[in-house]
Design a protein around this motif. Structure first.
Motif, PDB file in Angstrom:
ATOM      1  N   GLY A 150      17.987   7.579  16.534  1.00 43.10           N
ATOM      2  CA  GLY A 150      19.031   8.513  16.963  1.00 43.10           C
ATOM      3  C   GLY A 150      18.532   9.427  18.072  1.00 43.10           C
ATOM      4  O   GLY A 150      19.257   9.715  19.032  1.00 43.10           O
ATOM      5  N   ALA A 151      17.278   9.865  17.951  1.00 47.35           N
ATOM      6  CA  ALA A 151      16.690  10.721  18.990  1.00 47.35           C
ATOM      7  C   ALA A 151      16.550   9.954  20.306  1.00 47.35           C
ATOM      8  O   ALA A 151      16.847  10.474  21.384  1.00 47.35           O
ATOM      9  N   PHE A 152      16.098   8.703  20.199  1.00 50.21           N
ATOM     10  CA  PHE A 152      15.965   7.891  21.421  1.00 50.21           C
ATOM     11  C   PHE A 152      17.310   7.783  22.139  1.00 50.21           C
ATOM     12  O   PHE A 152      17.406   7.937  23.352  1.00 50.21           O
ATOM     13  N   GLU A 153      18.345   7.485  21.337  1.00 52.08           N
ATOM     14  CA  GLU A 153      19.668   7.296  21.928  1.00 52.08           C
ATOM     15  C   GLU A 153      20.160   8.539  22.651  1.00 52.08           C
ATOM     16  O   GLU A 153      20.718   8.450  23.746  1.00 52.08           O
ATOM     17  N   ILE A 154      19.964   9.688  22.005  1.00 53.23           N
ATOM     18  CA  ILE A 154      20.410  10.942  22.628  1.00 53.23           C
ATOM     19  C   ILE A 154      19.724  11.121  23.984  1.00 53.23           C
ATOM     20  O   ILE A 154      20.372  11.410  24.994  1.00 53.23           O
ATOM     21  N   CYS A 155      18.428  10.923  24.023  1.00 54.72           N
ATOM     22  CA  CYS A 155      17.688  11.090  25.287  1.00 54.72           C
ATOM     23  C   CYS A 155      18.160  10.081  26.331  1.00 54.72           C
ATOM     24  O   CYS A 155      18.325  10.420  27.510  1.00 54.72           O
ATOM     25  N   ASP A 156      18.397   8.848  25.904  1.00 59.86           N
ATOM     26  CA  ASP A 156      18.905   7.843  26.839  1.00 59.86           C
ATOM     27  C   ASP A 156      20.292   8.234  27.346  1.00 59.86           C
ATOM     28  O   ASP A 156      20.603   8.078  28.532  1.00 59.86           O
ATOM     29  N   GLN A 157      21.120   8.749  26.436  1.00 60.12           N
ATOM     30  CA  GLN A 157      22.480   9.122  26.827  1.00 60.12           C
ATOM     31  C   GLN A 157      22.493  10.349  27.735  1.00 60.12           C
ATOM     32  O   GLN A 157      23.399  10.521  28.532  1.00 60.12           O
ATOM     33  N   LEU A 158      21.463  11.178  27.621  1.00 59.92           N
ATOM     34  CA  LEU A 158      21.343  12.334  28.513  1.00 59.92           C
ATOM     35  C   LEU A 158      20.560  11.959  29.778  1.00 59.92           C
ATOM     36  O   LEU A 158      20.039  12.825  30.479  1.00 59.92           O
ATOM     37  N   ASP A 159      20.468  10.661  30.061  1.00 65.07           N
ATOM     38  CA  ASP A 159      19.800  10.175  31.271  1.00 65.07           C
ATOM     39  C   ASP A 159      18.324  10.557  31.327  1.00 65.07           C
ATOM     40  O   ASP A 159      17.830  11.033  32.370  1.00 65.07           O
ATOM     41  N   GLY A 160      17.641  10.367  30.201  1.00 64.11           N
ATOM     42  CA  GLY A 160      16.196  10.547  30.223  1.00 64.11           C
ATOM     43  C   GLY A 160      15.716  11.972  30.059  1.00 64.11           C
ATOM     44  O   GLY A 160      14.701  12.367  30.630  1.00 64.11           O
ATOM     45  N   ARG A 161      16.452  12.746  29.294  1.00 60.84           N
ATOM     46  CA  ARG A 161      15.947  14.072  28.959  1.00 60.84           C
ATOM     47  C   ARG A 161      16.321  14.401  27.504  1.00 60.84           C
ATOM     48  O   ARG A 161      17.247  13.824  26.938  1.00 60.84           O
ATOM     49  N   ALA A 162      15.552  15.316  26.922  1.00 65.87           N
ATOM     50  CA  ALA A 162      15.866  15.772  25.571  1.00 65.87           C
ATOM     51  C   ALA A 162      16.806  16.955  25.667  1.00 65.87           C
ATOM     52  O   ALA A 162      16.827  17.657  26.679  1.00 65.87           O
ATOM     53  N   PRO A 163      17.607  17.195  24.625  1.00 66.58           N
ATOM     54  CA  PRO A 163      18.389  18.435  24.621  1.00 66.58           C
ATOM     55  C   PRO A 163      17.448  19.627  24.468  1.00 66.58           C
ATOM     56  O   PRO A 163      16.281  19.466  24.110  1.00 66.58           O
ATOM     57  N   ASP A 164      17.954  20.823  24.748  1.00 70.98           N
ATOM     58  CA  ASP A 164      17.147  22.028  24.501  1.00 70.98           C
ATOM     59  C   ASP A 164      17.129  22.364  23.014  1.00 70.98           C
ATOM     60  O   ASP A 164      16.116  22.803  22.490  1.00 70.98           O
ATOM     61  N   PHE A 165      18.278  22.151  22.365  1.00 65.72           N
ATOM     62  CA  PHE A 165      18.388  22.420  20.934  1.00 65.72           C
ATOM     63  C   PHE A 165      18.997  21.215  20.231  1.00 65.72           C
ATOM     64  O   PHE A 165      19.920  20.594  20.754  1.00 65.72           O
ATOM     65  N   HIS A 166      18.471  20.931  19.053  1.00 64.43           N
ATOM     66  CA  HIS A 166      18.991  19.826  18.253  1.00 64.43           C
ATOM     67  C   HIS A 166      19.433  20.398  16.909  1.00 64.43           C
ATOM     68  O   HIS A 166      18.597  20.836  16.115  1.00 64.43           O
ATOM     69  N   ALA A 167      20.745  20.428  16.651  1.00 67.90           N
ATOM     70  CA  ALA A 167      21.270  21.014  15.406  1.00 67.90           C
ATOM     71  C   ALA A 167      21.662  19.910  14.437  1.00 67.90           C
ATOM     72  O   ALA A 167      22.307  18.931  14.824  1.00 67.90           O
ATOM     73  N   ILE A 168      21.299  20.074  13.170  1.00 63.77           N
ATOM     74  CA  ILE A 168      21.465  18.978  12.224  1.00 63.77           C
ATOM     75  C   ILE A 168      21.599  19.508  10.786  1.00 63.77           C
ATOM     76  O   ILE A 168      20.915  20.465  10.415  1.00 63.77           O
ATOM     77  N   PRO A 169      22.492  18.891   9.994  1.00 63.00           N
ATOM     78  CA  PRO A 169      22.591  19.274   8.580  1.00 63.00           C
ATOM     79  C   PRO A 169      21.322  18.831   7.841  1.00 63.00           C
ATOM     80  O   PRO A 169      20.738  17.806   8.168  1.00 63.00           O
ATOM     81  N   VAL A 170      20.925  19.613   6.848  1.00 58.81           N
ATOM     82  CA  VAL A 170      19.736  19.276   6.070  1.00 58.81           C
ATOM     83  C   VAL A 170      20.092  19.174   4.591  1.00 58.81           C
ATOM     84  O   VAL A 170      20.567  20.149   3.997  1.00 58.81           O
ATOM     85  N   GLY A 171      19.890  17.979   4.039  1.00 56.57           N
ATOM     86  CA  GLY A 171      20.108  17.791   2.610  1.00 56.57           C
ATOM     87  C   GLY A 171      18.792  17.335   1.991  1.00 56.57           C
ATOM     88  O   GLY A 171      17.961  18.147   1.607  1.00 56.57           O
TER      89      GLY A 171
END
Lengths: 355, 355
Positions: free
Chosen positions: B166-187
């Protein structure tokens, strides 16, 4: 390549301009999954086009992105539709994304739980009509004619324009060829018409060099095209295709005849068998209506329909699975028994399951 | 490029060989949707990663494709899991596709309707345990230790390996960069751990040149990591994260601390507000747990968390929406009023809706 929805991907083939403000939930790009089980059963290469993986869980999103984008372009502030559920879920979601209002007319008691929850949570004004789908559609049309509200049923030509992108995708996923057979459930008959339009356009543009034989399947109790007459009280477990007087009747017949195909009927029993086969053997959960396409090819297979051809090369069959099983959890729960409840102890669990 | 699932796409980063028989339903490749509403509210660029568009409707499919493929490689004939619903739906579906059996232990009365229907229709042996998730997991572990059954909970290391895509996809979808913040539910805390692992690997492989700040959100009544103690009777409307003793507790804390992030709590009220905002303004229907990530950033936004930074360039925030709203139609129906029933007449409809 990043996927940004069907308009972005196929705009060359769609009635949009640079000025069109695209309303998208990144619909389309659904998987084409090879089915080991069906391929073996039919001695063919069978692929499942899993349209349940669209944002609102059905193929309707392909047409709705275009219908709502064009409504916005025309400065419409409200959309309306009649629906057995999937259209309303899609209309409500895309209207929400576009920031405009939506009104949904549903036939009383005939809409699956998941779909109803969708229209409501996406803030549509939902009215349950004491009548069937065909009556609800008539009323929606009347309102759209007399008030400044855009009808987004498949009578809206942009809906089918958007839906034809499904055909493009299949050909692209098959590396530039059309399937030999295209199997699809038939309810209001817009989808079979849209796919046929898509295949013809790709053929004309030399993206493919043959067109598929179109195989449409109605539910036995809701089979007006097969029976050549309007069905006043359609009956079937497959609520999404429970339609007695399809809006795109003539176009569906054209698709059938121009492609040398057929529109046949499958019983609810056959539909539910195919439904369970997909879930238990392929890991794919669909709503009952979707299983009509698989029930249909299995029925034709039993009549050796796919073997009666000259070439020995395996034929490619694509089945459209129109909607996700989560749309209609009650249908699933009716088909299976509820889980056993046991105390939280190892021995109790081991007594309950076969390991 | 045709998408054939996360193993096919990211095999270079996964523990597979040419010999691995890949069991896939073409999971992954989920949309990253720009949110106008949230971006405005937070003066940032907010994207929604809609993991509900995986085949079984949740992010679990990313890990399950790998866990079940590896189980098959090890000649396992059966998989087992404890689940609040999403894991069981995914395990049952992938086991069905692989042609092996599955056993699912669910805490009694704690699994949403859609998810239960999925496990059952995919032919899992489902047992409802008179206890909570943590007890069910303990029992599943015991069975997997003593019998020839593969545990496919996130304790299975292949699960997190798959989920990191999922992290790889996000970076690929952002054209080769990571987001500044990654928000996610935690169970159970596996997903935040997997994403952090994914970002670190992409960073190490020079696919990205920065890593995001990880922001995890638990439900107030099920917030063991926030409260630094096991919660014996977790309570929240967000059933998918109703977990009192997360299996990946330590790893989640590492992700938080290594990234300079935080793990906070949001109330059920905040979760449901975010849930309704997503559906009514963005056209995106999620299960309540998914909305925890959005509720979390809205809460941080009110504290000006995202403005307290030096650069004036808009920060990129990605929110993980873990599962589709159709998983839990009852939650939606509780939040809204049922549609009005009217006779099939124009005047009756016009009296019922505002046009």
């Amino acid at each position: 390549m990043i996927w940004r929805g069907v308009i972005d991907r196929y705009k060359k083939y769609l009635p949009v301009t640079e000025a069109t403000l695209v309303v998208t939930l990144h619909e389309g790009n659904t998987p084409l999954i090879y089915s080991d089980v069906l391929s073996r059963l039919l001695s063919a290469a069978v692929y499942l086009k899993y349209e349940g993986m669209n944002p609102t869980g059905s193929f309707k999103d392909r047409g709705m992105t275009l219908a709502v984008s064009k409504a916005l372009e025309a400065h419409s502030k409200m959309v309306i539709c009649a629906s057995t559920g999937n259209t309303s879920a899609s209309a409500a979601a895309y209207a929400a994304k576009a920031g405009i209002k939506s009104v949904v007319l549903i036939p009383k008691g005939a809409v699956a739980l998941g779909k109803l929850s969708q229209a409501l949570i996406h803030n549509a004004q939902v009215v349950s009509i004491d009548g069937n789908f065909d009556q609800a559609l008539q009323l929606a049309k009347e309102i759209a004619e007399k008030w400044p509200v855009t009808l987004v049923n498949s009578l809206n030509p942009f809906r089918l324009e958007g839906q034809k992108t499904g055909a493009f995708e299949i050909c692209d996923q098959l590396d530039g060829r059309a399937p030999d057979f295209h199997a699809i459930p038939v309810g209001n008959a817009g989808n079979i018409s849209a796919y046929w339009k898509g295949y013809k356009e790709y053929f004309k543009n030399k993206k493919i060099y043959s067109k598929p034989v179109m195989l449409g399947f109605q539910a036995q109790g809701a089979a007006p095209i097969v029976k050549k007459r309007i069905i006043l009280n359609p009956k079937t477990v497959a609520t999404a295709i429970k339609i007695g007087n399809p809006a795109s009747w003539r176009m569906a017949e054209e698709a059938r005849d121009e492609s040398g195909g057929l529109i046949g009927a499958v019983t609810d029993k056959e539909i539910l068998e195919a439904y369970k086969l997909l879930a238990s053997r392929e890991g794919i959960f669909v709503e009952p209506a979707s299983a009509a396409s698989v029930a249909g090819i299995l029925k034709l297979g039993r009549k050796r329909y796919f073997q009666n051809r000259r070439s020995r090369k395996k034929k490619i069959i694509v089945c459209i699975l129109t909607g996700h099983g989560l749309k209609d959890p009650d249908s699933a729960l009716r088909e299976i028994k509820n889980p056993q409840a046991v105390p939280a102890r190892l021995d109790a669990i081991l007594a309950a399951v076969k390991i």
